[in-house]
Design a protein around this motif. Structure first.
Motif, short mmCIF file in Angstrom:
data_model
loop_
_atom_site.label_atom_id
_atom_site.label_comp_id
_atom_site.label_asym_id
_atom_site.label_seq_id
_atom_site.Cartn_x
_atom_site.Cartn_y
_atom_site.Cartn_z
N TYR A 258 0.85 -1.20 0.00
CA TYR A 258 0.00 0.00 0.00
C TYR A 258 0.88 1.25 0.00
N ARG A 259 1.92 1.24 0.85
CA ARG A 259 2.82 2.42 0.92
C ARG A 259 3.47 2.69 -0.43
N GLY A 260 3.62 1.63 -1.22
CA GLY A 260 4.29 1.78 -2.52
C GLY A 260 3.36 2.17 -3.65
N PHE A 261 2.09 2.41 -3.37
CA PHE A 261 1.15 2.74 -4.44
C PHE A 261 1.50 4.05 -5.15
N GLY A 262 2.22 4.93 -4.46
CA GLY A 262 2.79 6.08 -5.16
C GLY A 262 1.95 7.34 -5.19
N PHE A 263 0.69 7.26 -4.80
CA PHE A 263 -0.08 8.51 -4.80
C PHE A 263 0.37 9.36 -3.61
N PRO A 264 0.16 10.68 -3.65
CA PRO A 264 0.63 11.52 -2.54
C PRO A 264 -0.01 11.09 -1.22
N GLY A 265 0.82 10.81 -0.24
CA GLY A 265 0.30 10.40 1.07
C GLY A 265 0.12 8.89 1.22
N ALA A 266 0.53 8.11 0.21
CA ALA A 266 0.34 6.65 0.29
C ALA A 266 1.14 6.06 1.47
N ASP A 267 2.32 6.63 1.71
CA ASP A 267 3.14 6.11 2.83
C ASP A 267 2.47 6.41 4.17
N ASP A 268 1.93 7.62 4.30
CA ASP A 268 1.24 8.03 5.53
C ASP A 268 0.00 7.13 5.75
N LEU A 269 -0.77 6.93 4.68
CA LEU A 269 -1.99 6.12 4.82
C LEU A 269 -1.66 4.64 5.02
N GLY A 270 -0.58 4.17 4.41
CA GLY A 270 -0.16 2.78 4.63
C GLY A 270 0.19 2.55 6.09
N ASN A 271 0.94 3.51 6.66
CA ASN A 271 1.27 3.42 8.08
C ASN A 271 0.02 3.53 8.94
N MET A 272 -0.90 4.41 8.53
CA MET A 272 -2.15 4.58 9.29
C MET A 272 -2.93 3.27 9.35
N PHE A 273 -3.11 2.64 8.20
CA PHE A 273 -3.88 1.38 8.20
C PHE A 273 -3.14 0.32 9.02
N GLN A 274 -1.82 0.28 8.88
CA GLN A 274 -1.06 -0.72 9.65
C GLN A 274 -1.24 -0.48 11.15
N PHE A 275 -1.20 0.78 11.55
CA PHE A 275 -1.42 1.11 12.97
C PHE A 275 -2.81 0.63 13.42
N LYS A 276 -3.81 0.93 12.61
CA LYS A 276 -5.18 0.53 12.98
C LYS A 276 -5.31 -0.99 13.02
N ARG A 277 -4.60 -1.66 12.11
CA ARG A 277 -4.63 -3.13 12.06
C ARG A 277 -3.90 -3.73 13.27
N ASP A 278 -2.70 -3.23 13.53
CA ASP A 278 -1.87 -3.84 14.58
C ASP A 278 -2.34 -3.48 15.98
N PHE A 279 -3.06 -2.37 16.11
CA PHE A 279 -3.55 -1.96 17.43
C PHE A 279 -5.07 -1.86 17.43
N GLU A 280 -5.67 -2.82 16.74
CA GLU A 280 -7.13 -2.83 16.56
C GLU A 280 -7.87 -2.67 17.88
N LYS A 281 -7.39 -3.38 18.89
CA LYS A 281 -8.12 -3.39 20.17
C LYS A 281 -8.19 -1.98 20.75
N ASP A 282 -7.04 -1.34 20.87
CA ASP A 282 -7.00 0.01 21.46
C ASP A 282 -7.74 1.02 20.59
N PHE A 283 -7.53 0.91 19.27
CA PHE A 283 -8.10 1.91 18.36
C PHE A 283 -9.63 1.83 18.35
N CYS A 284 -10.14 0.59 18.36
CA CYS A 284 -11.60 0.42 18.37
C CYS A 284 -12.17 0.80 19.75
N ALA A 285 -11.46 0.40 20.81
CA ALA A 285 -11.98 0.67 22.16
C ALA A 285 -12.12 2.16 22.42
#
Ligand code: NAP
Length: 316
Positions: A258-285
């Motif tokens: 996802y980070r490599g998709f190349g559109f502006p902000g793809a790296d930021d959004l790739g990290n964002m989704f990874q954060f939400k995925r890896d810390f699902e419990k805290d983020f949802c709670a």
């Protein structure tokens, strides 16, 4: 109007602020009225807010004098920044500080600050599970907002920190709508694995914020997270398939892809989704559906939002 409490709304012609102005003006018995802040009072969007009865004033958050005028005499202020207009954390933080300072100087009684988590509390910059961006951030558009919380806290102005969620409107206008794969089947692509993504109709953010203003002083000093639903990518794709009447698949891709998709902000959004995925419990709670519904009884689920908006989703 003179005896009504004025809420000065930054970003009033936009998604969050617009929803708040519309919510305030739709509830004349609430005792509140809206002051819509825009850089261009003659735009169609500004005129539409004036037509609702909102006071429309010109200000630019980069111009402290104009912000002081826009906040003068107001009871409340809704403060939001515009990361995707400029991609600059420095600018976002400077604007947050300018709003906190102006709110303090104007004697605002209640600020709602539209924030997000500083993800470095979970993933320090020394943690290599995701790249460090702009030298010191993991998810720049989250971290700069979270770091800016202190401007509001330190100012001493009574403030509620609002943790928003992924807008489902991104499927319409932010380039995240379903795209046809090589086999012609539509797909939505997010590196979320099988984890849940809290989402919300952008219009509901302002309605929830209005609920916070209505609760008043008891909400100062609190952090409140909001969402309309918490669904996996597969669940969102299934709901979308039903709503648009053709199959939509969920493409789970690794965050690196996802980070490599190349559109502006793809790296930021790739990290964002990874954060939400890896810390699902805290983020949802942090984003209770019950609290959101209590603040905004009209809160839409994804299914309800789709029933009203599926026709606007571009099917490329
Ligand atoms: N997309 C998502 O899923 C999502 C989720 C959570 C949080 N967010 C955050 O939401 C924020 C943006 O909020 P939004 O979606 O409500 O924004 P938006 O719809 O893009 O609208 C922002 C409005 O702010 C005004 N504006 C821009 N720069 C300004 C300035 N210098 N001074 C005064 N007004 C200014 C513009 O109005 P005028 O042109 O009329 O002045 C514009 O209509 C971003 O920081 C983003 O990170 C987004």
């Amino acid at each position: 109007m003179a005896d009504k409490k004025i809420i000065a709304v930054v970003g009033a012609t936009g998604a969050q602020g617009g929803g708040l102005v519309r919510a305030i003006m739709a509830d004349p018995a609430s005792g509140f009225t809206a002051r819509a802040i825009t850089r261009d009072v003659s735009s169609e969007k500004a005129k539409a807010l004036a037509a609702l009865g909102a006071e429309v004033v010109a200000a630019n958050v980069d111009d402290p004098a104009s912000l002081a005028r826009a906040f003068a005499g107001a009871y409340g202020a809704y403060c939001v920044t515009f990361f995707w207009d400029h991609f600059s954390t420095d600018k976002e933080m400077a604007q947050a500080k300018a709003m906190a300072d102006a709110a303090k100087a104007a004697g605002i009684k209640h600020v709602v600050w539209s924030s997000l988590e500083d993800t470095r509390r979970w993933v320090p910059v020394t943690d290599n599970r995701m790249p460090t961006l702009q030298g010191k951030y993991k998810v720049p558009h989250f971290d700069a907002k979270g770091e800016s919380d202190r401007f509001f806290r330190d100012s001493g102005v009574p403030a509620t920190i609002l943790l928003t969620s992924f807008y489902w409107d991104n499927f319409i206008a932010f380039g995240m709508g379903p795209k046809k794969g090589p086999d012609g089947v539509l797909g939505i692509t997010m590196p979320m694995g099988d984890k849940k993504l809290p989402g919300i109709a952008a219009e509901d953010i302002g309605r929830c914020a209005f609920g916070i203003f209505k609760q008043g002083a008891s909400m100062a000093g609190k952090t409140v997270g909001i969402a309309g639903d918490q669904l996996t990518g597969a669940q969102m794709a299934a709901a979308m398939s039903k709503a648009i009447g053709q199959p939509v698949r969920y493409n789970d891709v690794p965050p690196d892809v996802y980070r490599g998709f190349g559109f502006p902000g793809a790296d930021d959004l790739g990290n964002m989704f990874q954060f939400k995925r890896d810390f699902e419990k805290d983020f949802c709670a942090a984003r209770s559906l019950e609290t959101s519904k209590a603040l905004n009884p009209e809160l839409q689920s994804f299914e309800v939002w789709l029933s009203r908006n599926a026709g606007k989703i571009p099917l490329e």
